[in-house]
Scaffold this motif. Structure first.
Motif, PDB file in Angstrom:
ATOM      1  N   PRO A  75      -8.915   7.935  -1.106  1.00  0.00           N
ATOM      2  CA  PRO A  75      -7.652   8.161  -0.615  1.00  0.00           C
ATOM      3  C   PRO A  75      -6.897   6.239  -0.259  1.00  0.00           C
ATOM      4  O   PRO A  75      -8.122   5.276  -0.112  1.00  0.00           O
ATOM      5  N   GLY A  76      -5.806   6.568  -0.549  1.00  0.00           N
ATOM      6  CA  GLY A  76      -4.413   5.513  -0.796  1.00  0.00           C
ATOM      7  C   GLY A  76      -4.832   4.796  -2.123  1.00  0.00           C
ATOM      8  O   GLY A  76      -4.368   4.111  -2.445  1.00  0.00           O
ATOM      9  N   SER A  89      -9.456  12.854   5.660  1.00  0.00           N
ATOM     10  CA  SER A  89     -11.272  12.086   5.074  1.00  0.00           C
ATOM     11  C   SER A  89      -9.889  11.042   4.630  1.00  0.00           C
ATOM     12  O   SER A  89      -9.002  10.536   5.192  1.00  0.00           O
ATOM     13  N   CYS A  90     -10.389   9.877   4.554  1.00  0.00           N
ATOM     14  CA  CYS A  90     -10.377   7.859   5.168  1.00  0.00           C
ATOM     15  C   CYS A  90     -10.839   7.272   3.725  1.00  0.00           C
ATOM     16  O   CYS A  90     -12.333   7.914   3.128  1.00  0.00           O
ATOM     17  N   THR A  91     -10.318   6.286   3.118  1.00  0.00           N
ATOM     18  CA  THR A  91     -10.929   5.194   2.988  1.00  0.00           C
ATOM     19  C   THR A  91     -10.996   4.014   4.375  1.00  0.00           C
ATOM     20  O   THR A  91     -10.109   3.898   4.923  1.00  0.00           O
ATOM     21  N   VAL A 104      -7.394   3.751   5.895  1.00  0.00           N
ATOM     22  CA  VAL A 104      -6.251   5.211   5.368  1.00  0.00           C
ATOM     23  C   VAL A 104      -6.420   6.285   5.019  1.00  0.00           C
ATOM     24  O   VAL A 104      -7.683   6.706   4.222  1.00  0.00           O
ATOM     25  N   LYS A 105      -5.333   6.760   5.844  1.00  0.00           N
ATOM     26  CA  LYS A 105      -6.381   8.440   5.648  1.00  0.00           C
ATOM     27  C   LYS A 105      -5.462   9.219   4.403  1.00  0.00           C
ATOM     28  O   LYS A 105      -4.317   8.904   4.506  1.00  0.00           O
ATOM     29  N   ASP A 106      -5.793  10.463   4.458  1.00  0.00           N
ATOM     30  CA  ASP A 106      -5.430  11.341   3.051  1.00  0.00           C
ATOM     31  C   ASP A 106      -5.979  12.401   4.043  1.00  0.00           C
ATOM     32  O   ASP A 106      -6.948  13.005   3.858  1.00  0.00           O
ATOM     33  N   GLY A 107      -4.927  13.573   4.461  1.00  0.00           N
ATOM     34  CA  GLY A 107      -5.684  14.392   5.197  1.00  0.00           C
ATOM     35  C   GLY A 107      -7.125  14.231   6.294  1.00  0.00           C
ATOM     36  O   GLY A 107      -6.695  13.977   6.922  1.00  0.00           O
ATOM     37  N   ARG A 138       2.627   5.391   6.466  1.00  0.00           N
ATOM     38  CA  ARG A 138       2.289   6.700   6.516  1.00  0.00           C
ATOM     39  C   ARG A 138       0.874   6.589   6.279  1.00  0.00           C
ATOM     40  O   ARG A 138       0.550   6.541   5.641  1.00  0.00           O
ATOM     41  N   ASP A 139      -0.351   6.629   7.339  1.00  0.00           N
ATOM     42  CA  ASP A 139      -1.631   7.003   7.392  1.00  0.00           C
ATOM     43  C   ASP A 139      -2.254   6.383   7.143  1.00  0.00           C
ATOM     44  O   ASP A 139      -3.241   6.242   6.085  1.00  0.00           O
ATOM     45  N   SER A 157       1.697   2.179  -1.394  1.00  0.00           N
ATOM     46  CA  SER A 157       2.621   1.646   0.309  1.00  0.00           C
ATOM     47  C   SER A 157       3.099   0.504   0.939  1.00  0.00           C
ATOM     48  O   SER A 157       3.430   0.212   1.449  1.00  0.00           O
TER      49      SER A 157
END
Length: 256
Positions: A156-157, A35-37, A30-33, A15-16, A179
């Motif tokens: 994120p992550g 934004s991402c890393t 590594v997505k979070d909404g 997931r993401d 994850s």
């Protein structure tokens, strides 16, 4: 594990979490909404592909909260300075890798060492490709940063850096506990154009700053609770980190 529609080089592994294959090297989103890393940034010649991969998963390059670097070889920091200067993305890494990223020194396989191994299968085609992709370009990161604190990063992550020296002094893998994913960078790969082996393995000796330390660093990866491994080179590996490191260790011993 599913491919992102319209781009065969991007695979959604959780997931993401997206594994992206560039020109003989990989990076991870590594997505979070919204934004991402981003972990690693390809060769200099991969810059457009890095930016396109972010857009393919619905992100603007300015949405990268931070770029985490496994290590500062050219095939992993190619787009780093562009992201930093154009999109104000902080570039984070282990403190021992900071001077390497600034190019206070270059701890990377030399052209001479590569040429000395040119008789080996796959080495010459890989070398030609690496040169064309910017493998010997001067790509310092002007303001690399060490991790702000020990333990999980507030990104994120929630990535957890794992110092795994040997390939370089400050090489880090990253664990994504939520994850069950371990981003191994070049501490453990699953393929490389200069290797005739597929599956978990160390890179050939010429690529390591200290091969003996690289072997010891497998002990760090072995203890991680992860069932999906995302290497710096080669395809995604499904299987326990403990088993993958055992395979890599056995193969490394057989080559000695």
């Amino acid at each position: 594990m599913t491919k992102v529609p319209g781009d065969g080089d991007i695979v959604r592994v959780a997931r993401d979490v997206y594994a992206v294959s560039g020109s003989n090297t990989n990076w991870v989103i590594v997505k979070d909404g919204d934004s991402c890393t981003l972990v690693d940034a390809g060769y200099p010649g991969d810059r457009a592909a890095v930016l396109a991969s972010l857009r393919a998963v619905g992100l603007h390059p300015g949405a990268v909260t931070a770029l985490l670097v496994t290590h500062a070889h050219n095939d992993h920091i190619g787009a780093a300075e562009h992201l930093r200067t154009v999109y104000d993305v902080p570039v984070l890494m282990h403190e021992e890798e900071v001077p390497h990223a600034r190019r206070d020194f270059l701890d990377q396989v030399s052209v001479g060492k590569v040429l000395a191994q040119a008789w080996r299968p796959g080495v010459l085609p890989w070398a030609v490709h690496a040169l064309r992709a910017g493998g010997t370009a001067h790509v310092p990161v002007s303001e690399p940063r060490a991790f702000p604190s020990a333990g999980p990063l507030d990104l994120p992550g929630g990535p957890v850096p794992l110092h795994t020296p040997g390939h370089t002094r400050g090489h880090c893998a990253y664990h994504l506990p939520g994850s069950g994913i371990l981003i191994t960078g070049d501490a453990l790969v699953t393929a490389h154009p200069t290797s005739r082996t597929s599956g978990p393995q160390l890179l050939p000796t010429m690529f390591h700053t200290d091969r003996s330390r690289a072997l010891v660093s497998l002990d760090v990866l072995e203890e991680v609770d992860a069932e999906i491994l995302l290497p710096g080179h080669g395809p995604v590996h499904h299987g326990a980190a403990k088993e993958a490191t055992a395979t890599a260790r056995d193969r490394a011993s057989a080559r000695v």
